[in-house]
Design an enzyme around this catalytic site. Structure first.
Site, short mmCIF file in Angstrom:
data_model
loop_
_atom_site.label_atom_id
_atom_site.label_comp_id
_atom_site.label_asym_id
_atom_site.label_seq_id
_atom_site.Cartn_x
_atom_site.Cartn_y
_atom_site.Cartn_z
N GLY A 42 0.99 -1.12 -0.11
CA GLY A 42 0.17 0.03 0.02
C GLY A 42 0.97 1.22 -0.09
O GLY A 42 2.21 1.26 -0.40
N LEU A 43 0.40 2.37 0.41
CA LEU A 43 1.27 3.63 0.24
C LEU A 43 2.39 3.46 1.28
O LEU A 43 3.42 3.80 1.05
CB LEU A 43 0.43 4.83 0.66
CG LEU A 43 -0.61 5.21 -0.41
CD1 LEU A 43 -1.66 6.39 0.07
CD2 LEU A 43 -0.11 5.63 -1.89
N SER A 284 -17.19 9.41 -0.91
CA SER A 284 -16.21 10.19 -0.19
C SER A 284 -16.91 11.50 0.67
O SER A 284 -18.03 11.88 0.25
CB SER A 284 -15.51 11.24 -1.34
OG SER A 284 -14.69 12.00 -0.60
N ARG A 330 -15.92 13.27 11.63
CA ARG A 330 -16.61 12.07 11.30
C ARG A 330 -17.33 11.13 12.24
O ARG A 330 -18.29 10.91 12.16
CB ARG A 330 -15.58 10.95 10.67
CG ARG A 330 -14.95 11.36 9.49
CD ARG A 330 -13.72 10.55 8.93
NE ARG A 330 -13.43 10.75 7.56
CZ ARG A 330 -12.75 10.13 7.09
NH1 ARG A 330 -11.98 9.34 7.28
NH2 ARG A 330 -12.31 10.65 5.62
N HIS A 401 -14.20 1.88 8.88
CA HIS A 401 -13.54 2.23 7.58
C HIS A 401 -12.14 2.60 7.89
O HIS A 401 -11.16 2.29 7.14
CB HIS A 401 -14.17 3.89 7.54
CG HIS A 401 -13.54 4.68 6.28
ND1 HIS A 401 -13.48 4.21 4.96
CD2 HIS A 401 -12.70 5.89 6.53
CE1 HIS A 401 -12.77 5.14 4.52
NE2 HIS A 401 -12.35 5.98 5.26
#
Ligand SMILES: Cc1cc2nc3c(=O)[nH]c(=O)nc-3n(C[C@H](O)[C@H](O)[C@H](O)COP(=O)(O)OP(=O)(O)OC[C@H]3O[C@@H](n4cnc5c(N)ncnc54)[C@H](O)[C@@H]3O)c2cc1C
Lengths: 637, 258
Positions: A42-43, A284, A330, A401
């Site tokens: 991944g990143l 998003s 969030r 998430h």
């Protein structure tokens, strides 16, 4: 287990530079003698592996997908933060730092977060140099947008596919190093355990997912960049393959696991529609910039949204939080959505959904402007639900998430096992109890490009290279354990599928260890999980054999580990007697129903140590706040 | 809804493989194609049969892992849609659906519907990057990029490398994939220094991998779930011919850490 965060002395803004100046380095001639294993592309993993390869280390890199460029980071949509202050709106390193500390509800380490804010700018520079096509303004300058929970515009983006573009940048650098022979890439290969010799990490045991062959790989240091574990909830926004195996196995081998109960529930996913649904799709959160969140004021109001007059709509975020409105963080958005649905105001087939409405934005700005901003998200929504968000409001609901919890690491990103590092979402991270939007990509890349490649040198330089080889008896022992576990999974031959266990575990965790939790529920989960695990090992059916491409077997191994890890999450949630960040502990709330933190007892990181045959032992890393004043969050005024 | 699934079953890379029919019933139109296959696998496992192997990961259309030829079309009947975002409401109740792996010489089948796409990675490794090390770089605003150019680069860069273009092409060509990757970088200022060496290396690698030649049929564009335009193939060809005609001399020494 000793927790020494190794935070360098000196004023906050100077710590990192001073640390780099004082670190021991490995010279260019010696680097090729050191071998480093990087698990994950991944990143975090791709950035680390490519950077280490370019420095001249010998790198072995692993991922379970068929190509490094498919790692889960690819799915990130919204953007990446950096304190460039291009908009002249008062942004600065200090402001990104304080936003992150406050957003995380004062449960992150100041020194790490400050460094993250400092490095944020270099990430954008690095990505652009690699050819990442960030959005530009008419004059050719980089464009920005704002993201939930902050008052400045500091988010850089590529339409709705920022993660994809950043990952293509990082994996293109990785491709070059593979081509040049500095990195050996092992796709379709899964790490099943970590090998420790004389108290130091020396390698991994892996299974080739095509041939089924189990083998050992030795190295001078091991880096886990294996991402997050939200698939413990089964339905989440994470890719199907995301799992906890690598970090969980490292925990069993002695690495401290920090804050496992800290997971983030994202407010804007498409609600679940059927019992056979396999994942939740994220919309998003940038949509909240122009979309207004509401539900009907009346319970069970089944009228189509367009027929519900203004006065009968409850814009619950705008009413309750006038200053931030729909852009509250969030957790606040997610909890409020759950609350209105629990009151019976929810919409959609299941009653667990709220509207995200673009009607007013379209009237104000025109459909063209809104489409330019969110066109591909609208298309995605329409493809999945068969409804056009230009005509009727979207329906959204919170979804698991992001995992803020992860392996505990010190300032050098090393776990409590010398030579074992954790980067990206796999570590316990700089996001405390709650992550701000667009900050995960930033952290994964800061860890991978700029921090780990420097700090790992300090460790390597203190040890001779190649001390332990894969023929060391410990590798043989761990390999035998891995084979034994695989055989056991295949030999149960019961009646229930792996998927049915995974679903059941997910539902239990969502109910008992989700946005809102309480003692009774957690205690019940702690009773239920061992029963479910026992049933799994008695009645699971894993078809096929060991020496072949066997997807149910892969899944079974991951679910077996999630079934153990879930217990650690609930234990952690039970112990944390406060409401903090993403989670409401129902016993700890204000009279107005807002979360109540307990800084006296819980301004610390909970770090769990594995104990063979006994309950995990809790250690704490106290958190001191010197630069930011410890205060309750307030998004109301 | 009820379907008959004619699925390609193959034990391993060596095996011959054949179509096997599986019936499935009680499917809601709101299930995705892959969720329908999950359910089939649950039922097969319950009956003691071997479940169908297929690739998927993000299930939101961006990782490029999923790869099925459905009724003869890569990613199925819907334009601009990956298999993971294809819903059963797009099929007729009672329909027989044929499901195959990507078929191309350069993508050998590993098992059932799973293929090996490593050839794509080797094309990228040959040159699909800008050579930059990690470290301090100039501020991006010191090199303005016209937004139209940045957007066009993104149109190309949006390729998810799934391989549908190859599977759709009667020649099994990988031109659309390679062109997308080449064009993404050749459009941007950052990609200029290596523009001509890059295109040559990538095209040469593509040819070595056993992909077929391009005869401008356009099937690739029609099958691409990301709508990558074949105009990028023209772009790549222009760069390639210019590069070959100019024969730029690569004067760089080895760029190792030493
Ligand atoms: C839908 C979605 C949207 C998001 N949008 C944003 C956003 O807009 N902005 C933002 O900042 N963040 C966003 N995030 C969060 C962010 O994408 C992730 O936190 C981040 O990409 C994680 O990167 P990583 O490198 O740590 O791990 P990942 O990208 O998850 O990579 C994990 C790697 O580890 C490998 N791996 C795992 N286990 C094993 C094993 N046992 N053996 C071998 N290999 C293994 C995998 O193959 C993979 O290569 C989003 C997340 C989701 C789910």
């Amino acid at each position: 287990m000793k927790l020494d965060a190794k935070v360098p002395p000196g004023p906050l803004p100077d710590k990192w530079d001073a640390h780099v100046d004082s670190i021991r380095l490995v010279g260019p001639r010696n680097r090729p003698r050191y071998r480093v294993i990087v698990v994950g592309t991944g990143l975090a993993g791709a950035a680390a592996a490519s950077s280490l390869g370019a420095l001249g280390y010998e790198v072995e890199c692993f991922c379970f997908q068929d190509s490094p460029r498919r790692a889960h980071s690819i799915a990130a949509q919204g953007g990446i933060n950096a304190s460039k202050n291009y908009r002249n709106d008062g942004d600065s390193v200090f402001r990104l730092f304080t936003d992150t500390i406050k957003g995380g509800d004062f449960r992150a380490r100041e020194a790490n977060v400050y460094r993250l804010a400092q490095l944020s700018m270099s990430i954008i520079d690095q990505a652009v140099a690699q050819g990442v096509p960030f959005a530009r303004e008419y004059g050719g300058m980089l464009a920005n947008r704002s993201f939930g929970g902050v008052l400045v515009e500091r988010t850089f983006y590529c339409r709705g596919e920022t993660g994809q573009q950043l990952l293509l940048g990082a994996t293109s650098a990785l491709a070059k190093e593979i081509h040049d022979g500095h990195v050996r890439m092992h796709p379709r290969t899964e790490i099943l355990d970590v090998v420790i010799v004389d108290g130091r990490a020396r390698g991994v045991v892996v299974r080739d997912l095509v041939s089924g062959e189990v083998s050992s790989h030795a190295a001078d240091a091991v880096v886990l960049a294996t991402g997050g574990y939200c698939n413990v909830f089964f339905l989440s926004t994470m890719a199907k393959g995301c799992n906890v195996t690598a970090t969980y196995r490292a925990w069993r081998r002695g690495a401290g696991f920090a804050n496992p109960c800290f997971t983030q529930i994202h407010p804007t996913a498409i609600p679940a529609g059927s019992e056979h649904q396999s994942k939740l799709t994220l919309m998003s959160e940038s949509l909240r910039n122009d979309g207004r969140v509401w539900v009907p004021r009346k319970q069970g109001d089944k009228r189509p949204p367009a027929e519900i007059p203004e006065a009968e709509r409850l814009y619950f975020l705008e009413e309750r939080y006038p200053r931030f409105g729909n852009l509250v963080p969030r957790d606040v958005a997610a909890r409020n959505a759950k609350e209105v649905c629990d009151k019976g105001l929810g919409v959609g087939a299941t009653g667990y959904g709220v509207y995200l409405d673009f009607r007013d934005a379209i009237q104000r700005l025109g459909v063209k402007t809104i489409e330019a901003r969110y066109g591909n998200l609208f298309e995605m929504y329409e493809r999945i639900t068969d409804e056009d968000p230009r005509k009727a409001p979207m329906r959204i609901y919170p979804a698991p998430h992001y995992a803020m919890g992860g392996l505990w690491v010190d300032y050098n990103l090393m776990t409590t096992i010398p030579g074992l590092y954790a980067i990206g979402e796999a570590n316990f991270s700089d996001h405390g109890a709650n992550r701000l939007g667009a900050s995960a990509l930033m952290q994964a890349l800061a860890d991978g490009y700029f921090i780990l490649p420097v700090t790992i040198a300090d460790y390597l330089s203190r040890h001779p290279s190649g001390e332990v080889k894969a023929d060391h008896p410990e590798f043989g022992r761990v390999e035998a354990e891995v084979r034994e576990r695989t055989k056991r999974l295949l030999s149960v031959n019961g009646k229930r599928t792996v998927l049915s266990f995974h679903r059941e575990l997910g539902q239990l965790m969502l109910d008992k260890c989700g946005i809102a939790r309480n003692r009774a529920g957690l205690e019940e989960a702690l009773r239920r999980i061992p029963q479910l695990r026992e049933e799994f090992w008695r009645d699971v059916k894993v078809p096929g054999g060991e020496g072949e491409l066997n997807q149910p077997l892969e899944h079974a191994g991951r679910v077996a580990d999630l079934l153990e890890f879930a217990e650690l999450m609930c234990l952690d949630a039970l112990t944390r007697e406060e409401s903090c960040g993403c989670h409401l502990r129902e016993e700890h709330q204000t009279e107005e129903g807002e979360t109540k933190r307990d800084d006296e007892r819980f301004a610390n990181v909970s770090v769990w140590e594995y104990q063979e045959g006994a309950k995990p032992r809790l250690h704490q890393e106290p958190l001191a706040f010197e630069a930011v004043h410890l205060a309750q969050r307030n998004y109301k005024t | 809804m009820k379907f008959t699934l004619r699925i390609w079953r193959q034990d391993n890379a060596k095996g011959p493989g054949a179509f096997v029919s599986h019936g499935i019933d009680g499917i809601s139109g709101d299930l995705s194609f892959l969720e329908m296959l999950d359910l089939l696998n649950e039922q097969l496992t319950g009956r003691g049969e071997t479940p169908v192997a297929f690739d998927s990961d993000c299930r939101e259309g961006v990782c490029g892992m999923c790869s099925l030829v459905i009724n003869g079309r890569p990613h199925g009947p819907n334009a601009l849609t990956t298999t993971c975002q294809l819903y059963m409401r797009h099929f007729r109740d009672g329909e027989e659906i044929t499901v195959e792996p990507w078929r191309a010489r350069a993508f050998p089948v590993l098992k059932d519907l799973v293929v090996d796409r490593a050839a794509f990675d080797r094309i990228l490794e040959a040159g699909g990057y800008v050579t930059v090390h990690s470290g301090p770089k100039p501020d991006p605003n010191s090199m303005p990029v016209e937004p139209a150019i940045a957007e066009e680069a993104l149109d190309a860069a949006t390729c998810i490398g799934c391989g549908a273009c190859v599977a759709a092409c009667p020649n099994g060509a990988a031109m659309l994939f390679t062109a997308a990757k080449v064009s993404h970088l050749s459009l941007l200022p950052q990609g200029q220094p290596e523009r001509y060496t890059r295109v040559v290396k990538m095209v040469e690698q593509m040819e070595k991998e056993g992909f077929g030649g391009c005869t401008n049929l356009g099937e690739c564009e029609a099958a691409c779930p990301k709508g990558i335009s074949i105009k990028f193939i023209g772009r790549m060809n222009r760069d390639y011919f210019r590069a070959v005609l100019k024969e730029p001399i690569d004067r760089r020494g080895p760029m190792n850490a030493q």
